[in-house]
Design a protein around this motif. Sequence first.
Motif, mmCIF file in Angstrom:
data_model
loop_
_atom_site.group_PDB
_atom_site.id
_atom_site.type_symbol
_atom_site.label_atom_id
_atom_site.label_comp_id
_atom_site.label_asym_id
_atom_site.label_seq_id
_atom_site.Cartn_x
_atom_site.Cartn_y
_atom_site.Cartn_z
ATOM 1 N N ARG A 79 0.829 -1.195 0.000
ATOM 2 C CA ARG A 79 0.000 0.000 0.000
ATOM 3 C C ARG A 79 0.869 1.253 0.000
ATOM 4 N N THR A 80 0.321 2.324 -0.575
ATOM 5 C CA THR A 80 1.037 3.609 -0.610
ATOM 6 C C THR A 80 0.117 4.679 -0.030
ATOM 7 N N PRO A 81 -0.005 4.752 1.303
ATOM 8 C CA PRO A 81 -0.922 5.728 1.914
ATOM 9 C C PRO A 81 -0.584 7.172 1.574
ATOM 10 N N ASN A 82 0.697 7.449 1.311
ATOM 11 C CA ASN A 82 1.091 8.820 0.995
ATOM 12 C C ASN A 82 0.735 9.217 -0.429
ATOM 13 N N ASN A 83 0.426 8.260 -1.264
ATOM 14 C CA ASN A 83 0.057 8.535 -2.653
ATOM 15 C C ASN A 83 -1.263 7.825 -2.943
ATOM 16 N N ARG A 84 -2.356 8.507 -2.705
ATOM 17 C CA ARG A 84 -3.666 7.886 -2.834
ATOM 18 C C ARG A 84 -4.040 7.633 -4.284
ATOM 19 N N GLU A 85 -3.263 8.195 -5.210
ATOM 20 C CA GLU A 85 -3.540 7.946 -6.623
ATOM 21 C C GLU A 85 -3.294 6.488 -6.998
ATOM 22 N N THR A 86 -2.411 5.806 -6.266
ATOM 23 C CA THR A 86 -2.091 4.409 -6.562
ATOM 24 C C THR A 86 -2.381 3.491 -5.384
ATOM 25 N N ASP A 87 -3.043 4.003 -4.350
ATOM 26 C CA ASP A 87 -3.290 3.207 -3.145
ATOM 27 C C ASP A 87 -4.586 2.424 -3.279
ATOM 28 N N TYR A 88 -4.652 1.585 -4.308
ATOM 29 C CA TYR A 88 -5.821 0.739 -4.502
ATOM 30 C C TYR A 88 -5.396 -0.497 -5.300
ATOM 31 N N PRO A 89 -6.044 -1.638 -5.114
ATOM 32 C CA PRO A 89 -5.666 -2.861 -5.846
ATOM 33 C C PRO A 89 -6.012 -2.756 -7.323
ATOM 34 N N SER A 90 -5.042 -3.080 -8.168
ATOM 35 C CA SER A 90 -5.267 -3.032 -9.615
ATOM 36 C C SER A 90 -4.612 -4.196 -10.340
ATOM 37 N N CYS A 173 11.551 0.360 -14.498
ATOM 38 C CA CYS A 173 12.231 1.650 -14.475
ATOM 39 C C CYS A 173 11.593 2.616 -15.479
ATOM 40 N N VAL A 174 11.334 2.133 -16.685
ATOM 41 C CA VAL A 174 10.692 2.976 -17.699
ATOM 42 C C VAL A 174 9.276 3.355 -17.267
ATOM 43 N N PHE A 175 8.549 2.394 -16.704
ATOM 44 C CA PHE A 175 7.168 2.668 -16.288
ATOM 45 C C PHE A 175 7.116 3.695 -15.159
ATOM 46 N N GLU A 176 7.988 3.546 -14.164
ATOM 47 C CA GLU A 176 8.008 4.501 -13.056
ATOM 48 C C GLU A 176 8.422 5.889 -13.517
ATOM 49 N N TYR A 177 9.265 5.953 -14.536
ATOM 50 C CA TYR A 177 9.677 7.255 -15.070
ATOM 51 C C TYR A 177 8.527 7.940 -15.815
ATOM 52 N N LEU A 178 7.712 7.155 -16.526
ATOM 53 C CA LEU A 178 6.618 7.719 -17.322
ATOM 54 C C LEU A 178 5.326 7.892 -16.537
ATOM 55 N N PRO A 180 4.302 9.477 -13.706
ATOM 56 C CA PRO A 180 3.789 10.807 -13.314
ATOM 57 C C PRO A 180 3.147 11.560 -14.475
ATOM 58 N N LYS A 181 3.743 11.490 -15.670
ATOM 59 C CA LYS A 181 3.141 12.167 -16.825
ATOM 60 C C LYS A 181 1.961 11.366 -17.382
ATOM 61 N N ALA A 182 2.035 10.041 -17.314
ATOM 62 C CA ALA A 182 0.940 9.221 -17.833
ATOM 63 C C ALA A 182 -0.333 9.382 -17.010
ATOM 64 N N SER A 183 -0.196 9.718 -15.728
ATOM 65 C CA SER A 183 -1.378 9.894 -14.878
ATOM 66 C C SER A 183 -2.153 11.150 -15.219
ATOM 67 N N ASN A 184 -1.545 12.080 -15.954
ATOM 68 C CA ASN A 184 -2.206 13.346 -16.266
ATOM 69 C C ASN A 184 -2.336 13.608 -17.766
ATOM 70 N N MET A 185 -2.050 12.602 -18.595
ATOM 71 C CA MET A 185 -2.075 12.849 -20.030
ATOM 72 C C MET A 185 -3.507 12.761 -20.565
ATOM 73 N N THR A 201 -9.398 15.458 -17.670
ATOM 74 C CA THR A 201 -10.047 14.158 -17.792
ATOM 75 C C THR A 201 -9.543 13.237 -16.692
ATOM 76 N N PRO A 202 -10.412 12.489 -15.986
ATOM 77 C CA PRO A 202 -9.938 11.604 -14.918
ATOM 78 C C PRO A 202 -9.041 10.520 -15.459
ATOM 79 N N LYS A 203 -7.914 10.302 -14.810
ATOM 80 C CA LYS A 203 -6.956 9.307 -15.266
ATOM 81 C C LYS A 203 -6.836 8.120 -14.317
ATOM 82 N N THR A 204 -7.328 8.250 -13.077
ATOM 83 C CA THR A 204 -7.263 7.153 -12.125
ATOM 84 C C THR A 204 -8.621 6.999 -11.456
ATOM 85 N N PRO A 205 -8.937 5.813 -10.941
ATOM 86 C CA PRO A 205 -10.207 5.638 -10.233
ATOM 87 C C PRO A 205 -10.361 6.585 -9.055
#
Length: 415
Positions: A79-90, A173-178, A180-185, A201-205
């Motif tokens: 879990r990533t409580p400090n980053n609620r954008e990814t703190d959910y099972p996917s 490594c490539v995914f983690e680099y992209l 932050p921008k992919a979440s807002n594209m 436009t919403p990018k995450t649940p």
Amino acid sequence: MVKNARCAVGYCDNDKRYPDYQVKRSHVEKLVFHKWPKDQVLAEIWRKQIANSRADDFNPKPGAQGTFVCSNHFPLGKRTPNNRETDYPSVFITLSEYEQSRTPLKRKGRETWTTSKRPHQAYDTEDSHSSFDENPAKSEASLLPVPLQFEQLTREYDVRFHTGLPSTNSFKCVFEYLLPKASNMQYWRGPTQTQNETTATPKTPFQLFAGRGYRSGPARKLSPQQELLMCLMKLRLALLVDDLAFRFQISSATVSSTFITWIKLMSKELSVLFIWPSRNQTKKTLPSCFRKLYPNVRCIIDCFECFTETPSGLDLAATMWSEYKHHYTLKALVAITPNGAISYVSPTYGGRATDVFIVKNSGFLELLQPFDEVMADRGFKIREELMMKMCRLCIPPSKTVSMQMLPDDVRKLQA
């Protein structure tokens, strides 16, 4: 500490009471059973995500006791409580992986269904027949196809084959680099509609349920990791759009929109990987064969062509027609260092553009320094252009068809 905890995700048999039968995914360092969140918005996101993997009516209340999700289903393995954008099972388990992970005791007595039998007809006992009648949706859901996920590539060879990247760590490594921008594209919808849409436009649940002013609409069918995997598979394997749509269980239009969006993102964010090395760096990594014959070579150049669809306009068709390929193509100049690393890629031109024209107009000549040597084949008539930059053109000797190489050329190539 809770001693009795079982994962609530469908097709996941992880139970804290039976540690010997627990399955830990490759991206998880320590398997932990996370409690159901008390936050109402986050709990609704968890419920929506997990409900897709179950056939029953799954609706636990916020902070529900006895409902847990193991670390396998979080993108970062925890879990990533400090980053609620990814703190959910996917990350979910496929049916094939579920069948392979089951113990022989659980598989005992299980028969394979055929197309000529209904699910309840595969069992002869009355108890089995009644179990299917009580919940027929669950038996039918087990036969539904599951979208492809990166976690299914369990070997490094599979990662290299499907994505072209050397290892799993490289992909992450490539995914983690992209990310932050992919979440807002903003996803591509065509030149007119994309310009008219706002970037909100919403990018995450989480953004969809939190009510932050984004345009309402359905959530994305694939996670960002799946979208990157799909894009790399198309680049690596040249898969058709319909094939990718079948593998990832989405529409062909969604495949095209996602692929174009990620291509634009990667071309913008990963362009920093093309590094023009200094002269000293090039000489330090010069192969032995170059040290003896071409010690001052700065780069090796050639033009790359790829096929395109037939243009609708006559002017554009004339620009993109390639006499060499006898097809409509796009053409770009590529330069590599003597040890094989790509150091420069020019803008693309129509297939009608000659090699000399691209060298003159792409800005490649501005990268050279006096006394540099550029290696190319006989098609590059750029000796005079390089002389204006105080550089030299190197064309290795080659024999013509059905003719032996000249003695002078042989002596030039001798190490």
